[in-house]
Design an enzyme around this catalytic site. Structure first.
Site, mmCIF file in Angstrom:
data_model
loop_
_atom_site.group_PDB
_atom_site.id
_atom_site.type_symbol
_atom_site.label_atom_id
_atom_site.label_comp_id
_atom_site.label_asym_id
_atom_site.label_seq_id
_atom_site.Cartn_x
_atom_site.Cartn_y
_atom_site.Cartn_z
ATOM 1 N N SER A 9 20.582 -25.405 32.864
ATOM 2 C CA SER A 9 19.169 -25.680 33.134
ATOM 3 C C SER A 9 18.915 -25.668 34.625
ATOM 4 O O SER A 9 19.796 -26.013 35.434
ATOM 5 C CB SER A 9 18.848 -27.066 32.572
ATOM 6 O OG SER A 9 17.635 -27.545 33.121
ATOM 7 N N TYR A 55 21.160 -36.708 31.840
ATOM 8 C CA TYR A 55 21.022 -35.423 31.126
ATOM 9 C C TYR A 55 21.414 -34.268 32.059
ATOM 10 O O TYR A 55 22.221 -33.404 31.709
ATOM 11 C CB TYR A 55 19.576 -35.232 30.636
ATOM 12 C CG TYR A 55 19.171 -33.795 30.494
ATOM 13 C CD1 TYR A 55 19.627 -33.036 29.427
ATOM 14 C CD2 TYR A 55 18.355 -33.171 31.450
ATOM 15 C CE1 TYR A 55 19.286 -31.696 29.313
ATOM 16 C CE2 TYR A 55 18.016 -31.839 31.346
ATOM 17 C CZ TYR A 55 18.481 -31.099 30.281
ATOM 18 O OH TYR A 55 18.151 -29.764 30.184
ATOM 19 N N LYS A 65 24.687 -31.276 32.169
ATOM 20 C CA LYS A 65 24.600 -29.822 32.385
ATOM 21 C C LYS A 65 25.509 -29.418 33.546
ATOM 22 O O LYS A 65 26.239 -28.429 33.475
ATOM 23 C CB LYS A 65 23.158 -29.394 32.678
ATOM 24 C CG LYS A 65 22.207 -29.554 31.505
ATOM 25 C CD LYS A 65 22.543 -28.590 30.379
ATOM 26 C CE LYS A 65 21.621 -28.744 29.182
ATOM 27 N NZ LYS A 65 22.118 -28.052 27.976
HETATM 28 C C1 UD1 Z 1 11.815 -31.512 32.558
HETATM 29 C C2 UD1 Z 1 13.015 -32.325 32.968
HETATM 30 C C3 UD1 Z 1 14.164 -31.385 33.243
HETATM 31 C C4 UD1 Z 1 14.458 -30.558 32.008
HETATM 32 C C5 UD1 Z 1 13.193 -29.826 31.554
HETATM 33 C C6 UD1 Z 1 13.451 -29.175 30.209
HETATM 34 C C7 UD1 Z 1 12.123 -34.364 34.030
HETATM 35 C C8 UD1 Z 1 12.021 -35.142 35.297
HETATM 36 N N1 UD1 Z 1 12.691 -33.142 34.140
HETATM 37 O O1 UD1 Z 1 11.498 -30.632 33.604
HETATM 38 O O2 UD1 Z 1 15.313 -32.110 33.609
HETATM 39 O O3 UD1 Z 1 15.464 -29.622 32.266
HETATM 40 O O4 UD1 Z 1 12.124 -30.745 31.402
HETATM 41 O O5 UD1 Z 1 12.445 -28.292 29.889
HETATM 42 O O6 UD1 Z 1 11.757 -34.809 32.961
HETATM 43 N N2 UD1 Z 1 3.646 -33.003 33.152
HETATM 44 C C9 UD1 Z 1 2.440 -33.692 33.086
HETATM 45 N N3 UD1 Z 1 2.163 -34.410 31.950
HETATM 46 C C10 UD1 Z 1 3.030 -34.463 30.881
HETATM 47 C C11 UD1 Z 1 4.265 -33.757 30.962
HETATM 48 C C12 UD1 Z 1 4.532 -33.046 32.117
HETATM 49 O O7 UD1 Z 1 1.645 -33.671 34.020
HETATM 50 O O8 UD1 Z 1 2.719 -35.138 29.886
HETATM 51 C C13 UD1 Z 1 3.923 -32.203 34.366
HETATM 52 C C14 UD1 Z 1 5.173 -32.644 35.103
HETATM 53 O O9 UD1 Z 1 4.888 -33.650 36.026
HETATM 54 C C15 UD1 Z 1 5.618 -31.323 35.750
HETATM 55 C C16 UD1 Z 1 5.178 -30.255 34.730
HETATM 56 O O10 UD1 Z 1 4.165 -30.873 33.945
HETATM 57 O O11 UD1 Z 1 4.944 -31.087 36.948
HETATM 58 C C17 UD1 Z 1 6.279 -29.792 33.819
HETATM 59 O O12 UD1 Z 1 6.905 -30.921 33.220
HETATM 60 P P1 UD1 Z 1 8.016 -30.777 32.065
HETATM 61 O O13 UD1 Z 1 7.508 -29.899 30.995
HETATM 62 O O14 UD1 Z 1 8.437 -32.148 31.674
HETATM 63 O O15 UD1 Z 1 9.203 -29.996 32.767
HETATM 64 P P2 UD1 Z 1 10.045 -30.332 34.104
HETATM 65 O O16 UD1 Z 1 9.500 -31.489 34.828
HETATM 66 O O17 UD1 Z 1 10.185 -29.082 34.877
#
Ligand code: UD1
Length: 362
Positions: A129, A153, A157
């Site tokens: 990842s 997690y 990886k």
């Molecule tokens: C997250 C994990 C990462 C993992 C990946 C798997 C964290 C800190 N990181 O990454 O370790 O490998 O998922 O796909 O959890 N967001 C919102 N509202 C939400 C959910 C997300 O605003 O309800 C935003 C987040 O702040 C971020 C973006 O959407 O900026 C993407 O979030 P997410 O889908 O959780 O992915 P990652 O943060 O890249």
């Protein structure tokens, strides 16, 4: 000869899409999955989507920590390679239950690698990842960036990547490809298979999808004060079908042969891949608000937003360089965010409760 591939975690989101692409690509697929966070219905649907190729799919419910069952499987089948998806993946849960993550992800992988070695199956594609880049100092992330884990997690990886590098150093018969996924989204264009997380989704798009079908009232946006185009976090979203095709490209690389000439004889010999790592992303950064707006356009649904503070541990901007995968795997993502959202909505609208029913989910 048709290659026989073992897929661990093949009933899950990325696994099920990859199994379908494998079958359509003419491979035989044996899926093992403990069904902890996946459904056997996904396997049934993959079989149907594969048409005539569906007969080349076999499923066993099996946990990688069940060493005896794993030994038994390898004793009765010949695998040409393994694609290893199986593992737990929720960041927050891993912080609360680190031993569960180390037990499941690390012990499961060590069992798998040991049994593979005993049976002379030394070709592996592993689901790593982009989380191993931690909070990257610059973008795009290239494969030679320094690695760091920011939660248990992510550490699993990273450890598994290191384990793979070590086993290759100890035995050069191993051929390993580590694939660092950026943010997989979307679903198969049929709308028949897709992502179906248990409980409250941690990731952006599964959450957006549940708001769109009325299962949740609004999306919480974690942070709108980042130094990005609109203040929200930027990620490299990749269509799950493109990601799946990246695995087929990696497998083909593992099976690649070179032509040699010696004493007027022409012969084929296996390429020396070693242990190589590739980013699988699109190389493009998209903000949370851009993604939401693309989804609203694709679905015709309004997604109510609630602005909130930054999520602890989140990076500001993460996207990857795809140059190495393009050059060495001959693979490049084809789809953009409009297609990702179109297919995500198609799946969501046809399966608002995923593979389950309204009362089987939270
Ligand atoms: C997250 C994990 C990462 C993992 C990946 C798997 C964290 C800190 N990181 O990454 O370790 O490998 O998922 O796909 O959890 N967001 C919102 N509202 C939400 C959910 C997300 O605003 O309800 C935003 C987040 O702040 C971020 C973006 O959407 O900026 C993407 O979030 P997410 O889908 O959780 O992915 P990652 O943060 O890249």
């Amino acid at each position: 000869m048709t290659k026989n591939i073992l897929i661990t975690g093949g009933a899950g989101y990325i696994g099920s899409h990859t199994v379908l692409q494998l079958l359509l690509g003419g491979f035989k697929a044996v899926v093992i999955d403990n069904l902890d966070n996946s459904s056997e219905i996904a396997i049934k649907r993959v079989t149907e989507l594969a048409g005539d190729f569906g007969k080349n799919l076999v499923f066993h419910q099996l946990d990688l920590r069940n060493r005896e069952a794993l030994e038994q499987l390898f004793a009765t089948s010949n695998f040409d390679a393994v694609i290893h998806f199986a593992g737990l993946k929720a960041v927050g849960e891993s912080v609360e239950k680190p031993l569960l993550y180390y037990n499941n992800n690390i012990i499961g992988t060590i069992n798998l690698l040991e049994v593979m070695a005993v049976h002379g199956c030394k070709k592996l594609v592993f689901s790593s990842s982009a989380t191993v880049y931690g909070w990257p100092k610059e973008v795009p992330c290239t494969e030679d960036f320094p690695l760091c884990a920011t939660n248990p997690y992510g550490r699993t990886k990273l450890f598994i990547e290191e384990i793979c590098r070590d086993i290759y150093l100890s035995d050069s018969e191993w051929k390993v490809i580590l694939l660092r996924y950026f943010n997989p989204v979307g679903a198969h264009p049929s709308g028949y298979i897709g992502e179906d997380p248990r409980g409250i989704p941690n990731n952006l798009m599964p959450f957006v999808q549940q708001v769109a079908v009325g299962r949740r009232p609004s999306l919480t946006v974690y942070g709108n004060d980042y130094s990005t185009k609109d203040g929200t976090g930027v990620r490299d979203y990749i269509h799950v079908v493109d990601l799946s095709d990246g695995h087929i490209a990696a497998l083909r690389k593992l099976f690649e042969s070179n032509i040699g000439v010696a004493q007027q004889l022409i012969f084929l010999f296996e390429s020396n891949i070693g242990c190589e790592v590739y980013n699988l992303g699109t190389g493009k950064g998209t903000s949370v608000l851009e993604m939401v707006s693309a989804f609203e356009k694709a679905s015709g649904k309004k997604i109510p937003l609630v602005m909130a503070g930054r999520r602890p541990g989140d990076a500001e901007v993460v996207y990857g360089s795809t140059v190495k995968a393009e050059r060495e795997l001959n693979w490049k993502a084809k789809y953009g965010i409009d297609e990702m959202c179109r297919d995500q909505w198609n799946w969501a609208s046809k399966n608002p409760y995923g593979y389950g029913s309204p009362d089987s989910t939270e």
